[in-house]
Design an enzyme around this catalytic site. Structure first.
Site, PDB file in Angstrom:
ATOM      1  N   MET A  30       0.854  -1.195   0.000  1.00  0.00           N
ATOM      2  CA  MET A  30       0.000   0.000   0.000  1.00  0.00           C
ATOM      3  C   MET A  30       0.889   1.245   0.000  1.00  0.00           C
ATOM      4  O   MET A  30       0.443   2.338   0.373  1.00  0.00           O
ATOM      5  CB  MET A  30      -0.938  -0.012   1.204  1.00  0.00           C
ATOM      6  CG  MET A  30      -1.928  -1.168   1.133  1.00  0.00           C
ATOM      7  SD  MET A  30      -3.492  -0.849   1.939  1.00  0.00           S
ATOM      8  CE  MET A  30      -2.962  -0.572   3.606  1.00  0.00           C
ATOM      9  N   LEU A  33       6.745   2.850   1.497  1.00  0.00           N
ATOM     10  CA  LEU A  33       7.710   1.746   1.575  1.00  0.00           C
ATOM     11  C   LEU A  33       8.815   2.030   2.590  1.00  0.00           C
ATOM     12  O   LEU A  33       9.314   3.147   2.691  1.00  0.00           O
ATOM     13  CB  LEU A  33       8.331   1.482   0.200  1.00  0.00           C
ATOM     14  CG  LEU A  33       7.375   1.134  -0.948  1.00  0.00           C
ATOM     15  CD1 LEU A  33       8.172   0.718  -2.194  1.00  0.00           C
ATOM     16  CD2 LEU A  33       6.388   0.041  -0.573  1.00  0.00           C
ATOM     17  N   HIS A  37       9.703  -3.503   3.353  1.00  0.00           N
ATOM     18  CA  HIS A  37       9.265  -3.726   1.969  1.00  0.00           C
ATOM     19  C   HIS A  37      10.474  -3.994   1.070  1.00  0.00           C
ATOM     20  O   HIS A  37      10.420  -4.847   0.183  1.00  0.00           O
ATOM     21  CB  HIS A  37       8.528  -2.492   1.427  1.00  0.00           C
ATOM     22  CG  HIS A  37       7.244  -2.197   2.121  1.00  0.00           C
ATOM     23  ND1 HIS A  37       7.088  -1.132   2.973  1.00  0.00           N
ATOM     24  CD2 HIS A  37       6.050  -2.834   2.093  1.00  0.00           C
ATOM     25  CE1 HIS A  37       5.851  -1.107   3.427  1.00  0.00           C
ATOM     26  NE2 HIS A  37       5.192  -2.128   2.922  1.00  0.00           N
ATOM     27  N   SER A 187       5.113   0.993   8.748  1.00  0.00           N
ATOM     28  CA  SER A 187       4.898   2.378   8.292  1.00  0.00           C
ATOM     29  C   SER A 187       4.360   3.222   9.440  1.00  0.00           C
ATOM     30  O   SER A 187       4.539   4.430   9.481  1.00  0.00           O
ATOM     31  CB  SER A 187       3.906   2.408   7.136  1.00  0.00           C
ATOM     32  OG  SER A 187       4.280   1.475   6.160  1.00  0.00           O
ATOM     33  N   ARG A 188       3.678   2.556  10.390  1.00  0.00           N
ATOM     34  CA  ARG A 188       3.066   3.302  11.504  1.00  0.00           C
ATOM     35  C   ARG A 188       4.087   3.810  12.516  1.00  0.00           C
ATOM     36  O   ARG A 188       3.772   4.700  13.309  1.00  0.00           O
ATOM     37  CB  ARG A 188       2.069   2.411  12.254  1.00  0.00           C
ATOM     38  CG  ARG A 188       0.870   2.066  11.427  1.00  0.00           C
ATOM     39  CD  ARG A 188       0.083   0.967  12.096  1.00  0.00           C
ATOM     40  NE  ARG A 188      -0.991   0.517  11.251  1.00  0.00           N
ATOM     41  CZ  ARG A 188      -2.275   0.604  11.563  1.00  0.00           C
ATOM     42  NH1 ARG A 188      -2.640   1.095  12.705  1.00  0.00           N
ATOM     43  NH2 ARG A 188      -3.180   0.173  10.727  1.00  0.00           N
TER      44      ARG A 188
HETATM   45  O1  PAF Z   1      -0.019  -5.799   3.497  1.00  0.00           O
HETATM   46  C1  PAF Z   1      -0.452  -4.844   2.815  1.00  0.00           C
HETATM   47  O2  PAF Z   1       0.221  -3.835   2.600  1.00  0.00           O
HETATM   48  C2  PAF Z   1      -1.862  -4.922   2.238  1.00  0.00           C
HETATM   49  O3  PAF Z   1      -2.738  -5.533   3.129  1.00  0.00           O
HETATM   50  C3  PAF Z   1      -1.908  -5.600   0.863  1.00  0.00           C
HETATM   51  C4  PAF Z   1      -1.497  -7.053   0.935  1.00  0.00           C
HETATM   52  C5  PAF Z   1      -1.005  -4.857  -0.102  1.00  0.00           C
HETATM   53  C6  PAF Z   1      -3.340  -5.545   0.321  1.00  0.00           C
HETATM   54  O4  PAF Z   1      -3.781  -4.235   0.175  1.00  0.00           O
END
Ligand code: PAF
Length: 282
Positions: A30, A33, A37, A187-188
């Site tokens: 989402m 990053l 990630h 990210s939080r």
């Molecule tokens: O883990 C995430 O960032 C989200 O839940 C995903 C898997 C991209 C689905 O929106």
């Protein structure tokens, strides 16, 4: 690295690469990053010839409209990070383009996997995750897709989704990445003050204590003691601390009976909801 913002752009790019003849890796995100990630993208790159990272803030998995609106959207910076980690393309369609209209999610009931723990605290959350990941899998059609161990329950849900709806697609689990302090990357974390990030270490310490308890044969007592410690900690609002089988998210019934025993925790620190987990066998 290319930016693909529509299903057509994705399909044309894939056709130019003869996508289906390659080992292809996919990392759904989402955005916003971080190093966690990056490690997922690097893992995908090690196991495949071409890697696509999707960036889409999925409205159907938020049960709070304000959370959705305020979720960080940082496409440019994310593209730099995705490229540095080895991505070949960023797929970033609008929700409406991916869903083919108004985003909606059909309810999914896979027992405790979708309805206990995170599913109970965030009703409808996994309906949205299943809806978007199913659409993303249909669009990208990768050989393998990488999901982070940090979202342990999501991993279980996606493994079932892949097995039932996308047989042949391999789900790869990227190990949870921690800050040097031990705080699970998220990210939080950016919303925590320095003091908050220190207070949040209590979660990691509780998990370590339960893991030690499991190794010494005293897991039940360790869970009780750590629940009490987190409840007494004024900086932490505990939601749950539990041991379970990560394959089903059913309660833990004793050593050796489950395929994937884990200790999981969710709590708020400075109003920021944090989750973390640790395998009991490590
Ligand atoms: O883990 C995430 O960032 C989200 O839940 C995903 C898997 C991209 C689905 O929106």
């Amino acid at each position: 690295m290319v930016l693909l913002q529509s299903l057509d752009a994705l399909a044309n790019w894939q056709a130019s690469l003869v996508w289906h003849e390659k080992v292809t890796g996919f990392v759904p995100t989402m955005g916003a990053l971080h190093e966690g990630h990056a490690s997922m993208i690097k893992l995908a790159k090690r196991q495949s010839e071409v890697v696509v990272v999707s960036i889409l803030v999925n409205p159907t998995q938020f049960n709070n409209a304000k959370d959705f609106e305020t979720y960080p959207r940082t496409l440019e910076g994310d593209m730099d990070k995705a490229q540095a980690a080895g991505a070949d393309a960023v797929f970033a369609p609008s929700p409406e383009a991916l869903y083919g209209g108004q985003p909606e999610a059909i309810p999914v009931n896979w027992g405790a996997l979708t309805h206990a723990y995170e599913g109970a605290r965030r009703p409808g959350h996994f309906d949205g995750v299943v809806a978007v990941v199913d659409l993303l899998f249909q669009a990208v059609q990768p050989t393998l897709a990488v999901f982070g161990e940090k979202d342990l329950q999501q991993v279980g849900v996606i493994e079932k989704l892949a097995k039932d709806w996308h047989p042949g697609l391999k789900v790869v689990v990227a190990p949870l990445v921690r800050e040097p302090s031990g705080l699970a990357m998220s990210s939080r974390n950016a919303r925590l003050s320095v003091q908050g990030a220190t207070s949040a270490l209590a979660l990691h310490q509780a998990l370590l204590a339960v893991q030690r308890g499991a190794q010494d044969g005293g897991v039940v007592q360790a869970v009780k003691a750590q629940r009490a410690a987190l409840t007494a900690n004024p900086a932490v609002t505990l939601e749950y601390l539990d041991v379970l089988d990560a394959l089903t998210f059913e309660p833990w019934k004793g050593r050796g009976q489950e395929a994937r025993p884990y200790v999981v925790v969710a709590a708020e620190v400075e109003g920021v909801r944090l989750i973390d987990n640790m395998p009991l066998t490590a």
